[in-house]
Design a protein around this motif. Structure first.
Motif, PDB file in Angstrom:
ATOM      1  N   UNK A 257     -13.679  -9.218   1.880  1.00  0.00           N
ATOM      2  CA  UNK A 257     -13.332  -7.801   1.949  1.00  0.00           C
ATOM      3  C   UNK A 257     -12.410  -7.462   0.784  1.00  0.00           C
ATOM      4  N   UNK A 258     -12.723  -6.372   0.085  1.00  0.00           N
ATOM      5  CA  UNK A 258     -11.853  -5.861  -0.969  1.00  0.00           C
ATOM      6  C   UNK A 258     -11.037  -4.745  -0.337  1.00  0.00           C
ATOM      7  N   UNK A 259      -9.707  -4.921  -0.304  1.00  0.00           N
ATOM      8  CA  UNK A 259      -8.842  -3.968   0.404  1.00  0.00           C
ATOM      9  C   UNK A 259      -7.656  -3.571  -0.457  1.00  0.00           C
ATOM     10  N   UNK A 260      -7.063  -2.450  -0.117  1.00  0.00           N
ATOM     11  CA  UNK A 260      -5.837  -2.022  -0.804  1.00  0.00           C
ATOM     12  C   UNK A 260      -4.666  -2.837  -0.260  1.00  0.00           C
ATOM     13  N   UNK A 261      -3.609  -2.911  -1.046  1.00  0.00           N
ATOM     14  CA  UNK A 261      -2.432  -3.685  -0.640  1.00  0.00           C
ATOM     15  C   UNK A 261      -1.818  -3.139   0.642  1.00  0.00           C
ATOM     16  N   UNK A 262      -2.003  -1.861   0.919  1.00  0.00           N
ATOM     17  CA  UNK A 262      -1.434  -1.255   2.124  1.00  0.00           C
ATOM     18  C   UNK A 262      -2.337  -1.301   3.341  1.00  0.00           C
ATOM     19  N   UNK A 263      -3.493  -1.919   3.231  1.00  0.00           N
ATOM     20  CA  UNK A 263      -4.439  -1.995   4.337  1.00  0.00           C
ATOM     21  C   UNK A 263      -3.836  -2.780   5.499  1.00  0.00           C
ATOM     22  N   UNK A 264      -4.095  -2.336   6.715  1.00  0.00           N
ATOM     23  CA  UNK A 264      -3.514  -2.986   7.891  1.00  0.00           C
ATOM     24  C   UNK A 264      -4.022  -4.413   8.100  1.00  0.00           C
ATOM     25  N   UNK A 265      -5.136  -4.770   7.488  1.00  0.00           N
ATOM     26  CA  UNK A 265      -5.644  -6.143   7.601  1.00  0.00           C
ATOM     27  C   UNK A 265      -4.906  -7.118   6.697  1.00  0.00           C
ATOM     28  N   UNK A 266      -4.120  -6.589   5.775  1.00  0.00           N
ATOM     29  CA  UNK A 266      -3.337  -7.430   4.873  1.00  0.00           C
ATOM     30  C   UNK A 266      -2.050  -7.829   5.585  1.00  0.00           C
ATOM     31  N   UNK A 267      -1.861  -9.123   5.855  1.00  0.00           N
ATOM     32  CA  UNK A 267      -0.686  -9.544   6.619  1.00  0.00           C
ATOM     33  C   UNK A 267       0.611  -9.568   5.818  1.00  0.00           C
ATOM     34  N   UNK A 268       0.525  -9.349   4.513  1.00  0.00           N
ATOM     35  CA  UNK A 268       1.707  -9.418   3.658  1.00  0.00           C
ATOM     36  C   UNK A 268       2.134  -8.041   3.184  1.00  0.00           C
TER      37      UNK A 268
ATOM     38  N   UNK B  69     -12.010 -13.862   3.573  1.00  0.00           N
ATOM     39  CA  UNK B  69     -11.258 -13.753   2.327  1.00  0.00           C
ATOM     40  C   UNK B  69     -10.980 -12.275   2.067  1.00  0.00           C
ATOM     41  N   UNK B  70      -9.744 -11.973   1.659  1.00  0.00           N
ATOM     42  CA  UNK B  70      -9.367 -10.616   1.286  1.00  0.00           C
ATOM     43  C   UNK B  70      -8.976 -10.600  -0.186  1.00  0.00           C
TER      44      UNK B  70
END
Length: 83
Positions: free
Chosen positions: A16-27, A44-45
């Motif tokens: 998945x290609x996501x923005x840094x602020x995406x809720x799936x990003x744990x950091x 993989x993100x």
């Protein structure tokens, strides 16, 4: 026997290609963060911060080739925060 079967670490082939602020990003990431993250048991993100330049995205494409990621996907993830 429980009927369960062993799962191999890093066996999830989803990307998945996501923005840094995406809720799936744990950091919590800085606006210029750009990187690849994967937990042992998850997908993989590819994480793109809103301040990452087109030049940096373009330069990363050879390294991201194994994930099948395109420049357009990277730009969309970055730009969705700015919209």
């Amino acid at each position: 026997m429980s009927g369960a079967y062993p799962v191999q670490d890093f066996a999830d082939g989803r990307v998945f290609v996501i923005s840094a602020g995406d809720s799936r990003n744990p950091l919590v990431c800085a606006d210029d963060h750009f990187g690849v993250q994967q937990a042992a048991d998850g997908p993989t993100f590819v994480v793109v911060g809103q301040a990452v330049t087109d030049q940096r995205l373009q330069q990363s494409l050879p390294d991201l080739r194994r994930y099948g990621v395109t420049l357009e996907q990277l730009q969309q993830a970055r730009d969705q925060v700015q919209a």
